[in-house]
Design a protein around this motif. Structure first.
Motif, mmCIF file in Angstrom:
data_model
loop_
_atom_site.group_PDB
_atom_site.id
_atom_site.type_symbol
_atom_site.label_atom_id
_atom_site.label_comp_id
_atom_site.label_asym_id
_atom_site.label_seq_id
_atom_site.Cartn_x
_atom_site.Cartn_y
_atom_site.Cartn_z
ATOM 1 N N ALA A 75 2.438 100.867 16.036
ATOM 2 C CA ALA A 75 1.454 101.864 14.897
ATOM 3 C C ALA A 75 1.039 101.025 14.379
ATOM 4 N N VAL A 76 -0.264 101.207 14.842
ATOM 5 C CA VAL A 76 -1.371 100.765 14.261
ATOM 6 C C VAL A 76 -1.740 101.246 12.970
ATOM 7 N N VAL A 77 -2.201 100.602 11.112
ATOM 8 C CA VAL A 77 -2.621 101.173 10.820
ATOM 9 C C VAL A 77 -3.375 100.502 9.841
ATOM 10 N N ILE A 78 -4.995 100.935 10.005
ATOM 11 C CA ILE A 78 -6.125 100.486 8.982
ATOM 12 C C ILE A 78 -6.332 101.414 8.235
ATOM 13 N N THR A 79 -6.625 100.341 7.021
ATOM 14 C CA THR A 79 -7.120 100.947 6.579
ATOM 15 C C THR A 79 -8.118 100.430 5.330
ATOM 16 N N ASP A 80 -9.281 101.013 4.785
ATOM 17 C CA ASP A 80 -9.894 100.740 3.521
ATOM 18 C C ASP A 80 -10.418 101.101 2.492
ATOM 19 N N ASP A 81 -10.848 100.235 1.499
ATOM 20 C CA ASP A 81 -11.299 100.853 -0.184
ATOM 21 C C ASP A 81 -12.743 101.872 0.499
ATOM 22 N N GLY A 82 -13.467 101.947 1.569
ATOM 23 C CA GLY A 82 -14.467 102.651 1.237
ATOM 24 C C GLY A 82 -14.945 104.309 0.899
ATOM 25 N N PRO A 83 -16.008 104.867 1.185
ATOM 26 C CA PRO A 83 -15.607 106.318 -0.020
ATOM 27 C C PRO A 83 -14.548 106.926 0.813
ATOM 28 N N GLY A 84 -14.628 107.159 2.223
ATOM 29 C CA GLY A 84 -13.745 107.718 3.206
ATOM 30 C C GLY A 84 -13.691 108.385 4.123
ATOM 31 N N THR A 88 -3.352 110.519 16.733
ATOM 32 C CA THR A 88 -4.030 108.707 15.613
ATOM 33 C C THR A 88 -4.048 109.844 14.565
ATOM 34 N N GLU A 89 -3.924 109.775 13.239
ATOM 35 C CA GLU A 89 -3.790 110.354 12.355
ATOM 36 C C GLU A 89 -4.893 109.871 11.009
ATOM 37 N N PHE A 90 -5.413 110.846 9.647
ATOM 38 C CA PHE A 90 -6.280 109.968 9.618
ATOM 39 C C PHE A 90 -5.189 110.761 7.749
ATOM 40 N N SER A 91 -5.614 110.061 7.233
ATOM 41 C CA SER A 91 -5.349 110.076 5.353
ATOM 42 C C SER A 91 -5.992 109.519 4.293
ATOM 43 N N HIS A 92 -6.065 110.217 3.489
ATOM 44 C CA HIS A 92 -6.488 109.661 2.103
ATOM 45 C C HIS A 92 -6.569 108.850 1.391
ATOM 46 N N ARG A 93 -7.047 107.691 0.647
ATOM 47 C CA ARG A 93 -6.037 106.956 0.370
ATOM 48 C C ARG A 93 -6.515 107.271 -1.433
ATOM 49 N N ASP A 94 -5.859 106.667 -2.576
ATOM 50 C CA ASP A 94 -5.923 106.985 -3.798
ATOM 51 C C ASP A 94 -5.978 105.786 -4.492
ATOM 52 N N PRO A 95 -7.402 106.026 -5.352
ATOM 53 C CA PRO A 95 -8.225 106.704 -5.382
ATOM 54 C C PRO A 95 -9.314 106.358 -4.330
ATOM 55 N N THR A 96 -9.567 105.902 -3.390
ATOM 56 C CA THR A 96 -10.439 106.026 -2.297
ATOM 57 C C THR A 96 -10.686 105.520 -1.012
ATOM 58 N N GLY A 97 -11.040 105.721 -0.334
ATOM 59 C CA GLY A 97 -10.545 105.114 1.104
ATOM 60 C C GLY A 97 -9.767 105.933 2.058
ATOM 61 N N THR A 98 -9.730 105.668 3.474
ATOM 62 C CA THR A 98 -9.216 106.018 4.348
ATOM 63 C C THR A 98 -8.028 105.145 4.807
#
Lengths: 313, 558
Positions: free
Chosen positions: B488-497, B536-546
């Motif tokens: 599993a490759v997990v790509i996270t960012d802190d953008g607006p989502g 592929t799974e998409f989820s929102h990050r807290d407080p922001t990002g994907t």
């Protein structure tokens, strides 16, 4: 101490044992009654008795004819019960459930009975064989879709007033009278004609009694029977008339010397019994029991004839 | 009493014959009740004919005069000739070979029985029964049988019996216990009268010239009764099997041409006949090379593939394969050529190739020209906006090209590439194009391999995470979680989502005029992951990002 506690227990157990034995016997009795009535097995015995009556009336020697007729009756009637089990579920649910439960046993039993009847009939020669095949042929034509046009024609006979019961009575009278004649290689004498007429009319009457019970269903299905066309009261009068015609015919036959005294008395006693049963038409709704009582008349006839014969008449 | 009048032999024979009548009639009634199941009616006819045969012998024995005995002897032949026809009819119908039961075949089968019955009716000849007789010491009248037609009927009976056996034998080798039981009991039912008849013809029985064959039919009747009651004869019948297989063969949406070991066509289904465009009669029996000239190429594994049938615009492309047919000893007894229409697929591929060229070459060329002319406008806003839009057009073209290449790769064998190499390239590219984004990268082990098609997936996801990011601190993290079978490759960012509508459209797998995404990037992610047999799974990050998790199978054989 232990004996004191055991004694009442033993008494109780013994009482319970007697009760359970009685209950088991009663249950067996009920099942035996169900088996006799629902499978029409009682008719098998009565059919044999009818042939014996005919043989006595015609002074014929002992032959397998009563056994053949009994086997044929079992095969045809129980075969009908199997074929009509689904239809019977609406009008006779207990009988239909009984037949469905023992369907396989009845199916093999009726096939074996018919096979044995045919084999025994061969001993009576070609005529006996042909007679033995008559009920089976009717049964096949009624119950099957084989030869559709012929099947439909015979099915329609079931719906025509008088013809429906007359066909059954004719087939029955031919079997009961002609089969023992064929075994004995005996000619169709005037006595045979009288006995034939008696069995024909008597069977006709006995066929119309169950029709009283089924009149609503018959009317819905477009089957014309005496109760459907004339109503219950007039049917009673017609049955009186038929039985009285028989009384007159038997008396004439005795007077002409065609029928013996013992047989004449036996048949007249039976017809008196039949007239009593006819009185109940319209005065009871237990037509199933009335029909069984009507069939049982032959037991009375043969008992009277045998008793008179033993007394030297 | 008949048993006192006749001799011991007659009594014994009569008793046994009556048993055979009783058993045969009983079995016939049971079979009659099973109609219209396959085989029920001919079985009734078989048992009735046997019962009639036995009956005639009994009447013959009982008859008082010689003419009467001859009459019953003759009438018995009606039953004799009906038995083999009914047996064969039963065997064919019960085993599902009902195509042989058409009127012309039945009429042909009935010729010998009809002639025999006619001879019986005509009488006054010695074709069947020679009117010479002797009276044995036991009182039984022995007739000489063996006229010329007698031999014909005997041979015919044995021939039809053998044909029926050939059909029934198949049941004995069935996988189903019920069918095996049925087959064995049916063969026993046939063998008993057969053996008895052979013994009678060889003079092995002291039956005073009376053929005891119908007596042996009581054994047949018991066998049939046993098959009916124990092995569900007529209830569980094999008749539909043959028809069902034929139905599937004829009705399948794939062409099938069956060849013998010499390469001659022995069968072809309707689809194949339609595709070949020639009558069935012109195909059957012909060498396959004449029907399908490319057969040798298709047979070779290295050159097998597409087959083209028909000329010009009406020609269609098929994906074809040749499979050997083997018997139970694994010996090749023929082969089958199967092919299915891939014309639509081939056309789509051609369109993709054209589209790929346009996206790769034409759009890039045109946007370069726009870019060049826009520079001439000077430093104004108009020039900047035109150049930006030209770059976006080129980017869309690039995404389209990536998508087309993705589809192209579905036709190719999935090539495995080291995951580390793929991610290295993507990270390097994004660091180059987005130097202000902090890309944190947990490099996987070198031996982990995944489908090469995932390069486009990760490229889009990482670029998306970097591009659609705002704020002073922009972070993208790439982590890898390795399992035994998957990675599993997990790509996270802190953008607006990512907008929920975007991910919903991708998840549902379809767009409409009112409900659609904003580009091709996420579609490439979905299609690429599907091709790689992953998810592929998409989820929102807290407080922001994907957080996007791509899980795919490992191809390194771990």
């Amino acid at each position: 101490m232990s004996s004191q506690t055991d004694s009442p227990s033993l008494t109780w157990d013994g009482t319970r044992s007697v009760y359970s034995t009685l209950a088991a016997l009663f249950a067996y009795g009920v099942r035996a009654k169900d088996a006799l009535v629902y499978s029409s097995a009682y008719l098998v015995f009565i059919a044999g008795v009818e042939v014996v009556t005919a043989m006595i009336a015609l002074s014929l020697p002992l032959s397998p004819a009563p056994l053949v007729i009994a086997l044929l009756t079992f095969a045809v009637y129980v075969g009908d019960r199997i074929a009509d089990a689904e239809v019977d579920a609406a009008t006779s649910p207990e009988r239909a459930a009984f037949v469905t439960r023992y369907r396989r046993l009845f199916s093999i039993g009726t096939a074996a009975a018919y096979g044995l009847a045919v084999a025994l009939a061969i001993l009576g020669g070609p005529t006996a064989l042909a007679i033995a095949l008559i009920p089976g042929a009717f049964w096949i034509l009624y119950a099957s879709d084989w030869l559709p046009s012929l099947g439909r024609y015979f099915s329609r006979l079931k719906e025509i007033l008088v013809v429906n019961s007359a066909v059954v009575a004719l087939a029955w009278a031919v079997c009961v009278v002609c089969l023992p004649l064929a075994y004995a290689n005996h000619a169709f004498t005037p006595t045979a004609a009288v006995v034939f007429g008696y069995f024909f009319l008597d069977t006709f009457v006995n066929t119309e009694i169950p029709n009283l019970r089924d009149r609503e269903g018959d009317a819905a299905n477009g089957v014309s029977t005496l109760p459907v066309v004339f109503g219950v009261r007039r049917t009673r009068h017609i049955l009186y008339a038929l039985d009285l015609c028989l009384v007159a015919g038997i008396a004439l036959a005795f007077h002409a010397g065609v029928l013996g005294a013992a047989m004449t008395v036996g048949i007249l006693v039976g017809l008196g019994y039949a007239l009593c049963l006819a009185w109940f038409v319209g005065r009871t709704e237990r037509y199933g029991r009335l029909a069984i009582a009507g069939e049982a008349k032959h037991l009375l006839v043969v008992a009277v004839v045998v008793a008179l014969g033993a007394a030297g008449f | 009493m008949w048993w006192l009048i006749y001799g011991r032999t007659t009594v014994l024979l009569t008793t046994l014959l009556l048993v055979s009548v009783a058993v045969g009639t009983g079995a016939a009634i049971l079979a009659w009740r099973e109609r219209p199941k396959p085989g029920a009616s001919p079985l009734v006819a078989l048992l009735a004919a046997q019962a009639w045969w036995s009956t005639c012998i009994v009447f013959r024995l009982q008859a008082a005069t010689i003419p009467a005995k001859i009459q019953w002897l003759q009438l018995g032949w009606v039953g004799v000739v009906c038995v083999p026809v009914a047996w064969l009819y039963f065997a064919l119908e019960y085993t599902g070979r009902d195509r042989y039961l058409r009127t012309p075949y039945i009429a042909a089968l009935a010729v010998v029985p009809a002639i025999t019955v006619a001879l019986v009716v005509l009488g006054n000849h010695d074709l069947l029964v020679i009117e010479s007789y002797t009276i044995g010491t036991d009182g039984v009248v022995r007739f000489e049988q063996g006229g010329p037609w007698y031999a014909v009927v005997a041979g015919y009976t044995y021939l039809l019996g053998l044909c029926g056996v050939a059909a029934i034998v198949e049941l004995v080798t069935s996988d189903a216990v019920a069918f095996r039981g049925q087959g064995v009991t049916l063969l026993i039912g046939l063998a008993a009268p057969w053996v008895t008849n052979v013994g009678f013809l060889l003079g092995a029985f002291g039956t005073a010239g009376v053929d005891p064959t119908p007596i042996a039919f009581s054994v047949s009747g018991v066998a049939y009764l046993g098959a009916i009651t124990r092995y569900q004869l007529l209830e569980t019948n094999p008749a539909p099997r043959r028809r069902a297989r034929q139905l599937v063969f004829d009705g399948m949406r794939e062409g099938a041409i069956v060849l013998d070991t010499d390469g001659h066509v022995v069968d072809a289904n309707g689809y194949a006949i339609d595709a070949l465009g020639v009558p069935r009669g012109a195909v059957l029996g012909e060498p396959i090379e004449r029907i399908v000239p490319e057969y040798d190429r298709l047979r070779d594994e290295n050159t097998a593939g597409h087959l083209r049938l028909g000329d010009g615009d009406e020609g269609r492309a098929y994906d074809a394969a040749v499979t050997d047919v083997t018997d139970v000893h694994d010996r090749c007894i023929g082969s089958i050529v199967t092919f299915h229409d891939v014309s639509t697929y081939v056309r789509q591929r051609q369109r993709l190739e054209v589209l790929n060229r346009i996206l790769r070459h034409n759009i890039r060329t045109e946007t370069n020209v726009i870019h060049g002319y826009a520079e001439r406008f000077g430093d104004g806003d108009a020039s900047r906006i035109v150049q930006e839009r030209a770059e976006r057009i080129e980017a869309v073209g690039e995404k389209g090209r990536q998508a087309v290449e993705l589809f192209e790769r579905t036709r190719e064998t999935q090539t495995a590439r080291p995951l580390a190499v793929i991610l290295d390239e993507c990270v390097e590219a994004v660091r180059e194009t987005h130097p202000d984004v902090d890309v944190s990268y947990d490099r996987p082990a070198d031996d982990i391999a995944v489908a090469g098609v995932l390069a486009a997936v990760f490229d889009n996801l990482i670029e998306n995470a970097a591009t659609h990011n705002e704020g002073d601190e922009r972070n993208v993290t790439i982590e890898t979680r390795v399992d035994t079978d998957d990675v599993a490759v997990v790509i996270t960012d802190d953008g607006p989502g990512i907008d929920t509508q975007e991910t919903d459209v991708i998840r549902d797998g379809g767009e409409s005029a009112l409900r659609h995404g904003s580009g091709l990037g996420l579609w490439i992610v979905r299609w690429g992951t599907e091709i790689a047999d992953g998810k592929t799974e998409f989820s929102h990050r807290d407080p922001t990002g994907t957080e996007v998790t791509v899980t795919v199978p490992r191809l390194d054989g771990a």
